[in-house]
Design an enzyme around this catalytic site. Structure first.
Site, PDB file in Angstrom:
ATOM      1  CG  HIS A  75      -2.250  -1.106   1.057  1.00 21.54           C
ATOM      2  ND1 HIS A  75      -2.944  -0.988   2.198  1.00 21.54           N
ATOM      3  CD2 HIS A  75      -2.163  -1.888   0.027  1.00 21.54           C
ATOM      4  CE1 HIS A  75      -3.905  -2.113   1.669  1.00 21.54           C
ATOM      5  NE2 HIS A  75      -3.351  -2.879   0.575  1.00 21.54           N
ATOM      6  CD  GLU A  77      -1.677   3.158   3.440  1.00 21.74           C
ATOM      7  OE1 GLU A  77      -2.812   3.407   4.077  1.00 21.74           O
ATOM      8  OE2 GLU A  77      -1.775   3.213   2.450  1.00 21.74           O
ATOM      9  CB  CYS A 106      -2.127   0.691   6.263  1.00 22.94           C
ATOM     10  SG  CYS A 106      -1.646  -0.091   4.683  1.00 22.94           S
TER      11      CYS A 106
END
Length: 153
Positions: A75, A77, A106
């Site tokens: 992802h 992030e 996350c």
């Protein structure tokens, strides 16, 4: 002409970074900041040195894992956090700007690494058809400030 705020600059940068993504399902960008300075950037996609999904599987994307998620994707992030960590950049007390609210996985990483504030543009729950933004709920429950960013028209 009014100067743009740092929030506007960082979210616009996250949106531009999202366009670099090789994912065919969703394009997400992230900017990690501290004291009005950019400390790391990221966008979603496979780890460097593996396959670019839009090139290898342009019509369907990468194969799905046992839970129906991308088998290769990191992802946005995660990529921003990993790059900062790999570069020995302190993330404690930083702010994250991301174009899609964090998923629960996350969110756990964001909390654990010490990010203090998260701005997000779009809802992961809306994107996935979920009842609520579990990641946002988790972060708020444990004291991370989370703000849905509203673009100025």
């Amino acid at each position: 002409m009014a100067k743009p705020s740092f929030d506007e600059i960082y979210m616009e940068l996250a949106e531009n970074l999202a366009m670099r993504s090789h994912c065919v399902k969703a394009k997400v960008g992230a900017v990690l900041t501290k004291d009005t300075r950019i400390i790391s950037l990221g966008y979603n996609g496979p780890p460097a040195g593996t396959h670019n999904c839009d090139e290898v599987w342009p019509d369907v994307g990468c194969p799905r894992d046992s839970k129906g998620s991308c088998s290769l994707a990191l992802h946005a992030e995660q990529n921003a956090i990993l790059y900062a960590a790999k570069s020995n950049i302190s993330i404690e007390g930083s702010t994250l700007y991301v174009t899609l609210s964090p998923c629960i996985s996350c969110a756990r990483v964001i909390f654990t690494i010490g990010i203090k504030k998260v701005y997000y543009l779009n809802s992961y729950a809306d994107f996935k058809g979920l009842q609520s933004d579990e990641g946002v709920d988790f972060l708020r429950k444990f004291g991370v400030e989370v703000v849905r960013y509203i673009k100025k028209e």
